[in-house]
Motif scaffolding. Structure first.
Motif, PDB file in Angstrom:
ATOM      1  N   GLY A 153      -1.345  -0.968  -2.179  1.00 56.37           N
ATOM      2  CA  GLY A 153      -0.858  -1.310  -1.045  1.00 56.37           C
ATOM      3  C   GLY A 153       0.407  -2.369  -1.177  1.00 56.37           C
ATOM      4  O   GLY A 153       1.043  -2.777  -0.367  1.00 56.37           O
ATOM      5  N   LEU A 154       0.513  -2.912  -2.351  1.00 58.67           N
ATOM      6  CA  LEU A 154       1.758  -3.665  -2.674  1.00 58.67           C
ATOM      7  C   LEU A 154       2.926  -2.713  -3.174  1.00 58.67           C
ATOM      8  O   LEU A 154       4.157  -3.270  -3.006  1.00 58.67           O
ATOM      9  CB  LEU A 154       1.232  -4.521  -3.867  1.00 58.67           C
ATOM     10  CG  LEU A 154       0.401  -5.732  -3.464  1.00 58.67           C
ATOM     11  CD1 LEU A 154      -0.042  -6.428  -4.637  1.00 58.67           C
ATOM     12  CD2 LEU A 154       0.900  -6.442  -2.427  1.00 58.67           C
ATOM     13  N   LEU A 155       2.493  -1.455  -3.454  1.00 58.76           N
ATOM     14  CA  LEU A 155       3.677  -0.857  -3.939  1.00 58.76           C
ATOM     15  C   LEU A 155       4.848  -0.685  -3.158  1.00 58.76           C
ATOM     16  O   LEU A 155       5.908  -0.651  -3.464  1.00 58.76           O
ATOM     17  CB  LEU A 155       3.284   0.680  -4.650  1.00 58.76           C
ATOM     18  CG  LEU A 155       2.873   0.456  -6.223  1.00 58.76           C
ATOM     19  CD1 LEU A 155       1.963   1.836  -6.524  1.00 58.76           C
ATOM     20  CD2 LEU A 155       3.900   0.088  -7.181  1.00 58.76           C
ATOM     21  N   PRO A 156       4.666  -0.343  -1.725  1.00 59.94           N
ATOM     22  CA  PRO A 156       5.774  -0.454  -0.917  1.00 59.94           C
ATOM     23  C   PRO A 156       6.837  -1.524  -0.861  1.00 59.94           C
ATOM     24  O   PRO A 156       7.849  -1.285  -0.589  1.00 59.94           O
ATOM     25  CB  PRO A 156       5.141  -0.378   0.452  1.00 59.94           C
ATOM     26  CG  PRO A 156       3.748   0.524   0.294  1.00 59.94           C
ATOM     27  CD  PRO A 156       3.374  -0.170  -1.086  1.00 59.94           C
ATOM     28  N   LEU A 157       6.360  -2.436  -1.437  1.00 56.22           N
ATOM     29  CA  LEU A 157       7.133  -3.755  -1.450  1.00 56.22           C
ATOM     30  C   LEU A 157       8.238  -3.493  -2.607  1.00 56.22           C
ATOM     31  O   LEU A 157       9.353  -4.144  -2.524  1.00 56.22           O
ATOM     32  CB  LEU A 157       6.447  -5.013  -1.968  1.00 56.22           C
ATOM     33  CG  LEU A 157       6.908  -6.128  -2.267  1.00 56.22           C
ATOM     34  CD1 LEU A 157       6.391  -7.418  -1.717  1.00 56.22           C
ATOM     35  CD2 LEU A 157       7.487  -6.429  -3.573  1.00 56.22           C
ATOM     36  N   CYS A 158       7.889  -2.710  -3.756  1.00 63.85           N
ATOM     37  CA  CYS A 158       8.560  -2.490  -4.601  1.00 63.85           C
ATOM     38  C   CYS A 158       9.752  -1.355  -4.420  1.00 63.85           C
ATOM     39  O   CYS A 158      10.578  -1.200  -5.310  1.00 63.85           O
ATOM     40  CB  CYS A 158       7.875  -1.994  -5.894  1.00 63.85           C
ATOM     41  SG  CYS A 158       6.634  -3.099  -6.379  1.00 63.85           S
TER      42      CYS A 158
END
Length: 945
Positions: A653-658
């Motif tokens: 769920g943090l990968l969209p930030l990347c």
């Protein structure tokens, strides 16, 4: 230009083959897929460590401190025997996947201490006990332990008690591209004298036993003509071996003051392995038989063969040392060789060591502390020692599995769909013992670090995966040898553009032809993803494994126990990033050929479709964004049409930030027509930018940004990321939120319970072999992507965008400062703390306190989510060495310059860094905190930059 830089330039321009010889041997060839010809496909059991001393390898070689040419034709390694071991120590020992309580695990202590990129100087250290190596104790104790138990390590056996071991340093120095000096220094750390046998070993990889018409190479004793004593006086003190190879030509292997030379053939001992007669009395394990069992007849009395060793019997005094010198060099036609040994030998080794120091003086920023510089240098040494010649002809291997000895036909055999694959190249490995095979997405992270010291090799690595003998005809990039058809994250385009920009800065221009070639092949890979992993055609992606092992509720490479399909937040975010990277490449190429502006437009539109679908979902139900939680989750779509978010707070769920990219250029400058068409596209589909960041807005210095997250959602995700009760650990970003320590995610399905708990250390699951854990530990590559994302957001938003660090502390920071703080936490894994301890070593007191251990740094696969201790593969310098890239960024770049110069700053030469502070330890919050700044404002325009 220093000496090593000159060698790199000579290698690049083809003037001298300085990279032809290097550390290209594996550290484990046994137990690999390549050597597996079993019916069951159990590679570990088919070719075991016990067999490896007696059985010729088909596709490669291994050894301790191994060295070879770039085709792995002629190999060198060092063998040991302490007079007590039941076998010669020819290769590193470790547990197989079924023997280890956390999967396969090397049980030796060895360290990559130094290497230049041309391997003109290299240094390796191996710790060899005086007593018999406890093979059975390690196997039996670990096998009896469960997944919740600690691993039983070699130090735990007590074999190093009272320092009863040898430190063996192996140094390589090249006098010329193919003239290699090897200096072996054996130091007795123990309280009394101890005996050791050292056997510098030279052999040919067996290419003649497999049915081909191959001329067998030879090694043969000869009377030395050029050697003298080390002091340059007296009678000849060296033994000499003539080396003749149809591929390499003629060489000579010279060994100073050796006790004996042993010869045999690198061929299987069929009597021991298969119970059949040997075609020759001289076989691979002859040296073992001669030394361990006293069978002098096992070696060839005529002193010739395809494998030879110089035997040195030494008694090393307590605290003393012995030095062994050997040399491999070409034999010139019609000319005599200069003296092999003497003062010039050690002088050359010292000179190459000094040149290595000079080279790294231009790579490692001068404002790092000595300890930080040590960490950075050893991480880069590990990257360079991690090269391996990887040979695998899949079509022939598949044929041989159907016709080879003891094998029936194998329909549906592993890698059956990859008949086109022919690999025979020097490739950067994740870990040459635990993972002695390339992994495509690991390689992308390797390149980011390798480009610090050798941009040419970095480019070659990226190019390899796109060659027709690697890339599948359908466009898929191969994953790894256990299953080339598995799915790894599509990060190749990101690494390609990163490497291009670096070279552009260093050399004044980028390699446009190389970039164009990569783009054409990456188009095939992008198309494969769209056609194979977007099941519904609605721009949400599955992917399966995606390299994150056990991070999900289910095994994401297997059919779901619920039926239906899993729409993956990470898979979809990876594809959004892939679009951004392809847009970036197309934009750069369009500056040289306007036709690429069409492709830039195509990838821009595709990014909008993917980002919008990720947030809004499809007609069938939920999107991946959860407004209540302010986080992204995988979506489970069931056969009955219903859907559910799987509310696991993980790196998924943090990968969209990347998935963010910032652009300095203008599409309109290249193609006004393409820009107008894009404007019309957005006028017709305004909903595509309603929920994501509006890429028409302008940030600092007129920059444009594509991002899944608008400012409000970015702040919400950052609140999770920077919460010490969730993802932010003392030593970096955890792969799973600590929230799940007290609140495990549980999903009941058909009477079974699927659970995800916070596990900061080893995995308690056997999923994907059970030797990796993504449910809590800190993984360096994902942290690097997060740091990258934060820096790009800072380039766009500037100082006006500030957040609490940590969440709830009242301490406000801009995103450059946040990225620097996270990097500082990652760095603290390796550097000494105020008490002189390195968190990476955990509670292993020998590593923490012993002066002969504490500065030999290991770069593990991942790290304990709470205390930073190293876990998993102990020599996965491959992607963990990316910490060096992060260290260099914040030691050489200030926030002000970063904001002013944009991404061009990454190409700055590290030899003259500005006066900025290195990454600092996180400081306590101030007594009083300033209120958050007002939201940043951006000026809308219709021109994409």
């Amino acid at each position: 230009m220093n000496a090593e830089q000159s060698r790199l330039e000579a290698a690049r321009t083809g003037q001298a083959p300085w990279k032809k010889w290097g550390p290209y041997l594996s550290e484990r060839q046994w137990g690999t897929v390549r050597e597996d010809y079993s019916n069951s496909g159990n590679a570990w059991d088919y070719f075991s460590h016990d067999q490896s001393r007696s059985r010729a390898y088909r596709w490669g070689e291994d050894g301790i401190a191994g060295f070879s040419d770039d085709r792995q034709s002629l190999c060198f390694a060092v063998t040991f025997w302490n007079g007590r071991d039941p076998i010669l120590k020819e290769r590193l020992f470790g547990l197989t996947n079924s023997e280890g309580n956390h999967g396969e695990d090397v049980k030796e202590y060895y360290f990559y201490l130094d290497s230049t990129p041309t391997h003109s100087y290299m240094r390796y250290r191996y710790k060899y006990p005086h007593q018999a190596y406890p093979y059975s104790q390690l196997v039996d104790t670990n096998r009896a332990r469960g997944r919740h138990d600690q691993e039983f390590e070699l130090l735990d056996t007590g074999i190093f008690r009272d320092n009863r071991y040898f430190d063996v340093d192996v140094e390589f120095a090249k006098s010329a591209p193919e003239d290699v000096l090897v200096k072996i220094t054996v130091r007795n750390r123990g309280p009394e004298a101890a005996d050791i046998h050292v056997l510098p070993t030279l052999w040919f990889r067996n290419t003649w036993s497999w049915g081909d018409a191959v001329t067998r190479p030879t090694l043969e004793f000869e009377t030395p003509a050029s050697a003298s004593a080390s002091d340059g006086s007296g009678p000849p003190q060296a033994a000499s071996v003539a080396v003749a190879s149809p591929k390499l030509g003629r060489f000579v292997f010279e060994c100073e003051r050796t006790d004996d030379l042993l010869f045999t053939e690198n061929e299987t001992n069929c009597r021991r392995i298969f119970g059949t007669d040997n075609p020759s009395p001289y076989v691979k394990d002859a040296f073992h038989e001669a030394l361990i069992h006293g069978r002098a007849e096992a070696v060839n009395p005529e002193r010739r063969g395809t494998k030879c060793a110089a035997l040195y019997r030494r008694t090393v005094a307590a605290g003393g040392e012995e030095v062994i010198r050997v040399r491999l060099r070409p034999r010139p036609e019609g000319a005599s060789l200069p003296v092999a040994f003497g003062p010039e030998f050690d002088g050359l080794v010292d000179a190459r060591r000094s040149e290595a120091d000079e080279f790294y003086g231009t790579v490692i920023p001068a404002n790092l502390s000595d300890d930080q510089a040590l960490v950075m240098r050893q991480s880069l040494a590990g990257m360079l020692w991690g090269k391996q010649v990887y040979i695998y002809d899949v079509n022939r291997w598949l044929d041989e599995r159907g016709t080879g000895e003891g094998c029936a036909a194998h329909p549906g055999s592993r890698n059956d769909g990859w008949h086109h694959m022919y690999n025979a190249d020097v490739i950067s490995m994740p870990d040459k013992w635990e993972y002695p095979w390339y992994a495509a997405w690991d390689l992308a992270f390797h390149v980011v670090t390798l480009s610090l010291v050798d941009t040419d090799f970095a480019k070659e690595q990226l190019n390899l995966m796109l060659l027709e003998r690697y890339l599948h005809p359908n466009g898929q990039i191969p994953a790894y040898e256990w299953n080339f058809g598995d799915v790894n994250p599509p990060v190749h385009a990101w690494a390609t553009m990163f490497t291009y920009r670096l070279e552009q800065g260093h050399r004044g221009q980028g390699d446009v032809r190389w970039l164009e070639h990569a783009f054409q092949k990456l188009l095939l890979n992008f198309t494969w993803w769209v056609n194979r992993k977007d099941r519904t055609g609605r721009n949400v992606f599955e992917g399966g494994f995606l390299g994150l092992d056990n991070i999900g509720v289910f095994d994401r490479s297997a059919p779901l126990p619920t039926g239906g399909c899993l729409e993956q937040a990470d898979g979809t975010a990876w594809m959004a990033l892939f679009c951004q990277n392809m847009l970036d490449i197309a934009g750069e190429l369009s500056r040289h050929d306007p036709v690429y502006s069409e492709m830039a437009l195509k990838f821009l539109q595709h990014f909008l479709w993917i980002s919008s679908a990720m947030l809004e979902g499809t007609d069938e139900g939920h999107g991946m964004w959860d407004e209540e939680d302010g986080f992204f989750y995988d979506v489970l779509r069931l056969p009955d049409g219903t859907s559910h978010r799987l509310k696991v707070r993980s790196i998924v769920g943090l990968l969209p930030l990347c998935a963010v990219c910032v652009y300095d250029g203008s599409l309109r400058d290249v193609s006004a027509e393409a820009a107008e068409r894009f404007d019309a596209f957005l006028r017709n589909r305004p909903e595509l930018v309603a929920e994501i960041h509006d890429l028409r807005t302008t940030g600092v210095a007129g920059r444009k940004m594509t991002s899944i997250l608008n400012e409000a959602r970015l702040r919400r995700v950052l609140a999770h990321l920077l919460d010490e009760g969730e993802f932010l650990g003392e030593f970096g970003i955890r792969s799973l939120s600590r929230y799940h320590d007290q609140h495990p995610y549980v999903l009941p399905v058909g009477g079974a319970e699927y659970r995800v708990n916070y596990l900061p250390a080893e995995s308690d699951s056997g999923m994907f072999g059970g030797n990796s854990n993504w449910r809590g530990p800190i993984w360096m590559p994902m942290n690097a992507l997060i740091v990258r994302g934060l820096l790009l957001y800072y380039q766009y938003y500037g100082d006006s965008f500030q957040v609490e660090f940590p969440t709830g502390s009242g301490r406000m920071m801009n995103l450059f400062e946040v990225a620097r703080e996270i990097t500082g936490r990652l760095e603290r894994i390796f550097v000494r703390d105020a008490h002189g301890r390195r968190p990476v070593f955990g509670g292993t007191e020998t590593f923490q306190n012993d002066p002969h251990w504490k500065d030999c740094i290991l770069f593990y696969e991942y790290f304990h989510g709470d205390n930073g201790a190293g876990l998993g593969a102990s020599h996965q310098t491959g992607w963990t060495a990316i910490v060096s890239r992060l260290m260099r960024i914040f030691a050489t770049i200030s926030a002000e310059d970063f904001l002013k110069e944009g991404r061009q700053i990454f190409s700055r030469n590290a030899s003259s860094p500005p006066e900025v502070s290195p990454p600092a330890a996180a400081s306590p919050p101030p007594e009083t905190a300033s209120p958050p700044p007002a939201p940043s404002m951006a000026t809308p325009t219709t021109v994409l930059r």
